[in-house]
Design an enzyme around this catalytic site. Sequence first.
Site: not given
Ligand code: BGC
Length: 492
Positions: A389
């Site tokens: 992410e």
């Molecule tokens: C989480 C997500 C979240 C993102 C932004 C990440 O650590 O896995 O679910 O939307 O942070 O807050």
Amino acid sequence: MTIFRKCIYLFLIFEPIFCANNKFPDDFLFGVASSAYQIEGGYDSRGKTTFDHHWELNSSMVSDSSNAKIACDSYHQYQKDIELLSYLGVDFYRFSISWARILPNGFPNKINPDGIRYYNALIDGLLAKNIQPMVTMFHFDLPKPLQDLGGWTNPIIADLFEEYARILFKNFGDRVKYWITINSNTWGYGDSDWPPMVDQSGFGDYLAIKNTILGHAKVYHLAKGEFREQEAQIGFVVDGRWYEPGSESTQDRDAAERARDFNVGLWLNPIYGSGDFPQIVKERVKLTSEKEGFAKSRLPQFTADEIKFVKNSFDFLGVNIYTSFLVKDVDEQNDKEFSWDKDVKAGVYQDVKWEGAKSDWLKVTPWGVRKILSWIKQKYDNPPIFITENGFSDAGEIEDLERVNFMKLYLKALLEAIDRDGVNVKGYAAWSLLDNFEWLVGYTEKFGLYHVDFADPGRRRTPKTSSKWYKKLIERRQLDETIPSDTYKTEL
Ligand code: BGC
């Protein structure tokens, strides 16, 4: 010297510069990420989760009192999502499976056939477009009946998680090659903001972490044993925040290292390191526990067998990268209360001058990318890493130039981590495909490459500038040169 030789010498001198010339390795994978609870909706077709339950008790725990009952409606509109993914040209899509959609009560005795059908259709739809599924088994959405048993603080959870994973491997493992067991968090076990709101900092959080790690390792061994012919790649995801010393003093440097070990090492050391919690963490919790009158440390211990079992239980590591913090040493708190904060003995803050996203915690700190990745490389012997992410929040603007700039700066830093520091990064997933339900802040902070109209019953998706930019990047596999370095005041 022949011309040919000269060329070779010149190449060797300038090779690091060429490599750093914004080109990604040929086999580098690009993707986007999402999570079931945040996008699926389809509330009536799954069991209740801890988050649902707490929202029902008190909807104002979410800042706009909204819920995820419909969210982006991806449960019904996944085909549209696949079209968007295909347009972007991503190599992989990281999504999560809702435990409560497969097993409405969390227990393995009753499988919901509609849930199996839904994920089969999603996986088949992705593969038909040549997009690899990267599937997270657990992303913050525990079935409520399991929370009633204590959730991640009850050791039985590791067995139940393994049972759930067995069902996933049986049903989807013939087509899914990348599995993420758990998107790590213990929020809610050491605080009262996040469901399950078990406010037991310094006890509940450590217990939950240990059981999470055991659950992960069980699933790893399941994949390598009973399901070995599927040849799955198994990883765990950690929140890769960087902790920078607030000053050059030895005290602040030590405090920053403690913060890293208590936040990142606590998860990684057992799985990717020695098999046990970090030494610093063990020493600190033992010391404070003794002072508080405990006969033994509040930090649960791994037995020798457990250490063997969890150590090296991975094929890759997922790192979520958003932001960084500064750290200063603080005095011992010698009162009777126990807490994680007291154990770590570090004050964590961000510089008010750093520019930020809409989320108050998300300061734009691309310089943290190389630091956290190099730290992981050095401590854990350079494991294969996916950035699972990385993203920027705003109010949902369609012309989201700030998001584009953020991604450019972070991707540039990622390239440097690969080229200059030799970090073994295999791929990158942007968070997130769609604007979605952002947990405690509902629909007030948006991370999507696509805008979603939450007032529209059809949840119309509209491409933002960032989606077009990302598509080009994926096509070229190269960052364009125009990185506006003065966009954010975030230097250290
Ligand atoms: C989480 C997500 C979240 C993102 C932004 C990440 O650590 O896995 O679910 O939307 O942070 O807050």
